[in-house]
Design a protein around this motif. Structure first.
Motif, PDB file in Angstrom:
ATOM      1  N   ASN A 117     -20.162  34.427  13.997  1.00 26.70           N
ATOM      2  CA  ASN A 117     -19.264  33.679  14.888  1.00 26.70           C
ATOM      3  C   ASN A 117     -18.252  34.597  15.553  1.00 26.70           C
ATOM      4  O   ASN A 117     -17.373  34.143  16.271  1.00 26.70           O
ATOM      5  CB  ASN A 117     -18.558  32.543  14.144  1.00 26.70           C
ATOM      6  CG  ASN A 117     -17.878  33.013  12.869  1.00 26.70           C
ATOM      7  OD1 ASN A 117     -17.365  34.118  12.791  1.00 26.70           O
ATOM      8  ND2 ASN A 117     -17.890  32.161  11.840  1.00 26.70           N
ATOM      9  N   MET A 118     -18.382  35.918  15.307  1.00 28.62           N
ATOM     10  CA  MET A 118     -17.553  36.903  16.006  1.00 28.62           C
ATOM     11  C   MET A 118     -18.387  38.155  16.257  1.00 28.62           C
ATOM     12  O   MET A 118     -18.936  38.752  15.343  1.00 28.62           O
ATOM     13  CB  MET A 118     -16.315  37.255  15.186  1.00 28.62           C
ATOM     14  CG  MET A 118     -15.378  38.227  15.893  1.00 28.62           C
ATOM     15  SD  MET A 118     -13.876  38.528  14.938  1.00 28.62           S
ATOM     16  CE  MET A 118     -12.992  39.616  16.057  1.00 28.62           C
ATOM     17  N   LEU A 119     -18.499  38.541  17.524  1.00 30.78           N
ATOM     18  CA  LEU A 119     -19.230  39.741  17.913  1.00 30.78           C
ATOM     19  C   LEU A 119     -18.239  40.812  18.343  1.00 30.78           C
ATOM     20  O   LEU A 119     -17.347  40.549  19.159  1.00 30.78           O
ATOM     21  CB  LEU A 119     -20.180  39.453  19.068  1.00 30.78           C
ATOM     22  CG  LEU A 119     -21.394  38.566  18.802  1.00 30.78           C
ATOM     23  CD1 LEU A 119     -22.173  38.361  20.107  1.00 30.78           C
ATOM     24  CD2 LEU A 119     -22.291  39.192  17.754  1.00 30.78           C
ATOM     25  N   VAL A 120     -18.401  42.004  17.792  1.00 31.54           N
ATOM     26  CA  VAL A 120     -17.599  43.154  18.201  1.00 31.54           C
ATOM     27  C   VAL A 120     -18.571  44.192  18.728  1.00 31.54           C
ATOM     28  O   VAL A 120     -19.415  44.705  17.981  1.00 31.54           O
ATOM     29  CB  VAL A 120     -16.782  43.720  17.020  1.00 31.54           C
ATOM     30  CG1 VAL A 120     -15.947  44.899  17.480  1.00 31.54           C
ATOM     31  CG2 VAL A 120     -15.891  42.637  16.431  1.00 31.54           C
ATOM     32  N   MET A 121     -18.487  44.502  20.030  1.00 34.13           N
ATOM     33  CA  MET A 121     -19.488  45.351  20.671  1.00 34.13           C
ATOM     34  C   MET A 121     -18.818  46.540  21.351  1.00 34.13           C
ATOM     35  O   MET A 121     -17.886  46.376  22.141  1.00 34.13           O
ATOM     36  CB  MET A 121     -20.294  44.539  21.687  1.00 34.13           C
ATOM     37  CG  MET A 121     -20.819  43.216  21.139  1.00 34.13           C
ATOM     38  SD  MET A 121     -21.872  42.318  22.291  1.00 34.13           S
ATOM     39  CE  MET A 121     -23.421  43.164  22.062  1.00 34.13           C
ATOM     40  N   ASP A 122     -19.304  47.743  21.024  1.00 38.97           N
ATOM     41  CA  ASP A 122     -18.765  48.979  21.581  1.00 38.97           C
ATOM     42  C   ASP A 122     -19.802  49.577  22.537  1.00 38.97           C
ATOM     43  O   ASP A 122     -20.834  50.067  22.106  1.00 38.97           O
ATOM     44  CB  ASP A 122     -18.442  49.957  20.443  1.00 38.97           C
ATOM     45  CG  ASP A 122     -17.570  51.119  20.899  1.00 38.97           C
ATOM     46  OD1 ASP A 122     -17.280  51.193  22.110  1.00 38.97           O
ATOM     47  OD2 ASP A 122     -17.182  51.946  20.052  1.00 38.97           O
ATOM     48  N   GLU A 123     -19.529  49.495  23.834  1.00 36.78           N
ATOM     49  CA  GLU A 123     -20.420  49.999  24.887  1.00 36.78           C
ATOM     50  C   GLU A 123     -21.864  49.475  24.724  1.00 36.78           C
ATOM     51  O   GLU A 123     -22.811  50.253  24.580  1.00 36.78           O
ATOM     52  CB  GLU A 123     -20.423  51.531  24.892  1.00 36.78           C
ATOM     53  CG  GLU A 123     -19.106  52.151  25.315  1.00 36.78           C
ATOM     54  CD  GLU A 123     -18.795  51.979  26.799  1.00 36.78           C
ATOM     55  OE1 GLU A 123     -19.619  51.378  27.513  1.00 36.78           O
ATOM     56  OE2 GLU A 123     -17.729  52.412  27.231  1.00 36.78           O
ATOM     57  N   PRO A 124     -22.064  48.158  24.774  1.00 35.34           N
ATOM     58  CA  PRO A 124     -23.422  47.616  24.578  1.00 35.34           C
ATOM     59  C   PRO A 124     -24.347  47.820  25.764  1.00 35.34           C
ATOM     60  O   PRO A 124     -25.555  47.628  25.633  1.00 35.34           O
ATOM     61  CB  PRO A 124     -23.156  46.123  24.354  1.00 35.34           C
ATOM     62  CG  PRO A 124     -21.902  45.850  25.137  1.00 35.34           C
ATOM     63  CD  PRO A 124     -21.070  47.095  24.997  1.00 35.34           C
ATOM     64  N   THR A 125     -23.812  48.203  26.936  1.00 30.10           N
ATOM     65  CA  THR A 125     -24.646  48.265  28.141  1.00 30.10           C
ATOM     66  C   THR A 125     -25.314  49.613  28.359  1.00 30.10           C
ATOM     67  O   THR A 125     -26.176  49.734  29.229  1.00 30.10           O
ATOM     68  CB  THR A 125     -23.810  47.933  29.397  1.00 30.10           C
ATOM     69  OG1 THR A 125     -22.807  48.956  29.585  1.00 30.10           O
ATOM     70  CG2 THR A 125     -23.114  46.590  29.241  1.00 30.10           C
ATOM     71  N   ASN A 126     -24.941  50.642  27.586  1.00 24.73           N
ATOM     72  CA  ASN A 126     -25.516  51.968  27.800  1.00 24.73           C
ATOM     73  C   ASN A 126     -27.034  51.945  27.692  1.00 24.73           C
ATOM     74  O   ASN A 126     -27.582  51.421  26.727  1.00 24.73           O
ATOM     75  CB  ASN A 126     -24.958  52.973  26.787  1.00 24.73           C
ATOM     76  CG  ASN A 126     -23.572  53.465  27.175  1.00 24.73           C
ATOM     77  OD1 ASN A 126     -23.067  53.167  28.255  1.00 24.73           O
ATOM     78  ND2 ASN A 126     -22.949  54.219  26.296  1.00 24.73           N
TER      79      ASN A 126
END
Length: 606
Positions: free
Chosen positions: A429-438
Motif C-alpha cells: 500500500n506504499m511504493l517507494v521508487m528510485d529512478e524507475p524510468t531508467n
C-alpha cells in the motif's frame, strides 16, 4: 550527397535478426532520435555506425574524412587518471604530437570550460553524472562530424540534463542519440528513426509529430490486417468446400490463396505489450508519515535539514534534486530506516512498503529471473489469484528461456523490467521508487505511468524524468538552495511556482484536503518567535484519538460512495436518496473538521 548512407544492413548475433536489410540516408548536421523497444537493436546500430561492430551483410558509407565519436550507455571499467587525462584520450594523433602541445592545451582548456569540468579532478572519484560528462568531453575533443549518444541523460540530475540539452543544440555535428527521456527528445530531435521488428522506419519529423503519426499508422494497420484476415478466412472456407470444376478461374483463385498464405506466414508477428498490475493490498491508516522538525544524516553530519512534512494515504509525491543532495537519505528517514538526528518521525499503521532501488541491488546476478522473482516459490499470488512465475514473467515480456536464464546477461532495460516484476509480485500500500524510468522503452514507460496513476496506495518517487513527474505525481518535494520545499503539482507546476514572486512555505501537508493558505507562512513565523501553548491532557487524548476517527469517517464515506455507484441505486424512493445525500455532505464536513483539528493539535504537540 548524404553524409551517411546505410544500405541493406543486416545483423543478427546468431539469434533473431535485429536489423533486417535496413537502409537510410543521413545528411550533415541533423539531430536524430533513435527509438525502439528494449532489445530491438538501437545500441547495435550505434555501434555499427561507430565501426565497433561489423554487419552480417550490407554496408555503411560515409563521406571521406568523416570523424565519428560515440558515448556509450554505461561508464566503461578501467578508466583512470584526471579529467584532463581522460579527455585527452580522444585527441587526434596530430594534436598528440609534441610540436602541437600548445594546440592540445587550448583544446583541452576550451573543452573543460564548455563542459564545466575541473581539469585536475580524479575521474574515479566523480559521480556517475560527471563521469558521463567527462566521456562526452573525450568524444568532443576530436571535433567529430558525427556524435553518437546512448542514453545520455541516465544518472543525470535535472540541472545537468537541462545544460546538456542546451549544449547539444549548439553542437554543429550530426547528432544521433538513443534516449527514454521524452522531454529531451522533444527538445532536440528534428527527425525520428524507429527500429521495429528488424525494420528501420524514417518518420522525418519531430517527436510530438511522430507520436501523432505513429498512432494514426497503427490504427490504419489494424484495419488493413483485419480486412486481410477476413478475406483469408473467406478463401480458406471456399477451399474446404472443394473445387467443383477444373476451370482457370478456380485455379487462379487457388494460386491467390497460396499467395495470401505466404504473405500471412511472412508477416512480422506483433510484439506483445507488458501487462502490468499493482496490488495495493490492505489499506493503510490515514496517516502515512509525519515529520516534526526532523533532520537526517550520518553521525554528526546533517544532510537533510530540519523539516516538517505530513504524508497522507493516497498521496503521490515526486522528489527532485541534484545528485548527492540527500534524496536517498530522506527516503531512508521517511521509511524509518534511518533515525533522525533531531526532531521526530511518526509512521502510520498497517504500512506494507515495496522499494524500487535504482542500483538494482536486490537482484542477484547469479540467479535466474525466475529465482529472483519467485524467491523459492513456483507460484505467486497477484490480486488474490495464483499464477506460475514463468507465466507472470511473460506478462513482463520475458520468454520462458529468458526466465530461466541468469540475469547477469540481461540488458539494463531487461533488468529494470525484472525489478518491476519483483516489486509488483507483492502487495504493497506504499511504493517507494528510485529512478524507475531508467532504460525503459516508451511503451513500457507509458504503461507504468498509467498503473501508478490508478494506484490507490501512497507513492514516493525520485525521478529526473520531467514528463514522468508531470504525468504521475500530485505534489513535489524539491531540494533547493534555500532548503527542501513542497509544491503542488508536477514538474512544470514547480517551474511556474518557482519563477513566481510568491514564495511557498518550506513545508506543508501533502494531503490535498489540507491546503496551505497564504497566511500560513505568517502564522508559522509568528509561532517561531512566540511561545506556543502546550497541549492539555484532554487535548492530548483528543489528538491520539483523531486518526482512528478520521479513518472511521473515511471508511463510512467510501461505503456510501460505493452504494451510490450501484446500477439500481437511483431507483429507490426519493426520501432514501435525500437521506444518503445529507449523510454524505455531513461526512465531508466532519472529515474536514477532524483533519483541521488534527493538524492544529499536531502543530502544538512539540
Amino acid at each position: 550527397m548524404a553524409q551517411i548512407t546505410i544500405q541493406e544492413l543486416t545483423i543478427g548475433y546468431r539469434g533473431p535478426t535485429l536489423l533486417d536489410s535496413v537502409s537510410a540516408r543521413i545528411d550533415r548536421g541533423e539531430k536524430i532520435g533513435l527509438l525502439g523497444r528494449n532489445g530491438s537493436g538501437k545500441t547495435t546500430l550505434l555501434r555499427l555506425l561507430a565501426g565497433i561492430e561489423v554487419p552480417d551483410s550490407g554496408c555503411i558509407e560515409m563521406e571521406p574524412g568523416t570523424v565519428v565519436s560515440w558515448v556509450p550507455q554505461d561508464v566503461p571499467d578501467g578508466i583512470a587518471g584526471t579529467i584532463e587525462q581522460v579527455i585527452a584520450m580522444g585527441l587526434s594523433e596530430e594534436l598528440s604530437l609534441p610540436e602541437n602541445e600548445w594546440k592540445k592545451e587550448q583544446v583541452l582548456e576550451r573543452t573543460c570550460g564548455q563542459l564545466e569540468l575541473q581539469r585536475d579532478a580524479d575521474f574515479s572519484k566523480l559521480s556517475t553524472g560527471l563521469k558521463r560528462r567527462t566521456l562526452l568531453g573525450r568524444a568532443l575533443v576530436s571535433s567529430p562530424d558525427v556524435l553518437l549518444l546512448d542514453e545520455p541523460t541516465n544518472h543525470l540530475d535535472i540541472d545537468a540534463i537541462t545544460w546538456l540539452e542546451g549544449f547539444l543544440a549548439s553542437v554543429p555535428a550530426t547528432l544521433i542519440f538513443v534516449t527514454h527521456d521524452r522531454a529531451f527528445l522533444t527538445k532536440l530531435a528534428k527527425r525520428i528513426l524507429e527500429i521495429d521488428r528488424g525494420k528501420l522506419f524514417d518518420w522525418v519529423c519531430d517527436y510530438p509529430t511522430f507520436l501523432d503519426r505513429k498512432e494514426q499508422a497503427l490504427l490504419a494497420q489494424e484495419k488493413q490486417d483485419a480486412l486481410f484476415e477476413k478475406r483469408l478466412a473467406e478463401e480458406e472456407a471456399w477451399i474446404r468446400t472443394g473445387i467443383k470444376a477444373r476451370r482457370t478461374r478456380n485455379e487462379g483463385r487457388v494460386r491467390r490463396l497460396e499467395e495470401m498464405r505466404r504473405v500471412r506466414s511472412q508477416r512480422p508477428s506483433k510484439v506483445g505489450s507488458m501487462k502490468l498490475s499493482i496490488d495495493s493490498g490492505e489499506r493503510s491508516g490515514m496517516l502515512v508519515c509525519d515529520l516534526q522538525q526532523a533532520s537526517f544524516g550520518y553521525g554528526d553530519q546533517v544532510i537533510v535539514p530540519p523539516m516538517d512534512l505530513t504524508i497522507m494515504r493516497g498521496d503521490k509525491i515526486g522528489i527532485l534534486g541534484r545528485n548527492g543532495v540527500g534524496k536517498s537519505t530522506l527516503l531512508k528517514g521517511l521509511l524509518g530506516q534511518l533515525a533522525p538526528i533531531s526532531g521526530s518521525v511518526r509512521l502510520g499503521t498497517k504500512l506494507e512498503i515495496a522499494y524500487f532501488d535504482q542500483t538494482r541491488d536486490i537482484l542477484d546476478p547469479e540467479k535466474t529471473a525466475e529465482e529472483n522473482v519467485g524467491v523459492g516459490r513456483t507460484t505467486i499470488t497477484i490480486g488474490g489469484k495464483s499464477k506460475h512465475v514463468i507465466g507472470y514473467l511473460q506478462d513482463f515480456l520475458f520468454t520462458p528461456e529468458q526466465a530461466r536464464s541468469k540475469i547477469q546477461f540481461f540488458s539494463g532495460g531487461q533488468r529494470n523490467r525484472l525489478l518491476l516484476a519483483k516489486l509488483f509480485a507483492q502487495s504493497a500500500n506504499m511504493l517507494v521508487m528510485d529512478e524507475p524510468t531508467n532504460d525503459l522503452d516508451a511503451e513500457s514507460l507509458e504503461l507504468l505511468e498509467e498503473r501508478l496513476v490508478e494506484y490507490e496506495g501512497t507513492l514516493l518517487v525520485v525521478s529526473h524524468d520531467r514528463a514522468f513527474l508531470n504525468n504521475v505525481v500530485t505534489s513535489m518535494m524539491v531540494f533547493e538552495e534555500t532548503g527542501i520545499k513542497e509544491y503542488v503539482g508536477g514538474y512544470d507546476d514547480w517551474l511556474r511556482q518557482k519563477s513566481s514572486s510568491v514564495k511557498l512555505p518550506m513545508s506543508c501537508s501533502a494531503f490535498p484536503s489540507a491546503k496551505t493558505k497564504p497566511v500560513d507562512s505568517l502564522v508559522a513565523s509568528v509561532r517561531s518567535e512566540t511561545a506556543v501553548k502546550k497541549l492539555s491532557y484532554k487535548e492530548k487524548q483528543e489528538l491520539d484519538s483523531l486518526p482512528a476517527k478520521i479513518e472511521q469517517l473515511e471508511s463510512e464515506q467510501a461505503t456510501l460512495h460505493e452504494k451510490m455507484g450501484e446500477p439500481d441505486y437511483f431507483k429507490q424512493a426519493a426520501p432514501i436518496l435525500a437521506k444518503d445525500q445529507s449523510r454524505l455532505a455531513e461526512l465531508e464536513r466532519l472529515l474536514e473538521e477532524a483533519l483541521r483539528r488534527w493538524e492544529e493539535l499536531g502543530e502544538r504537540d512539540v
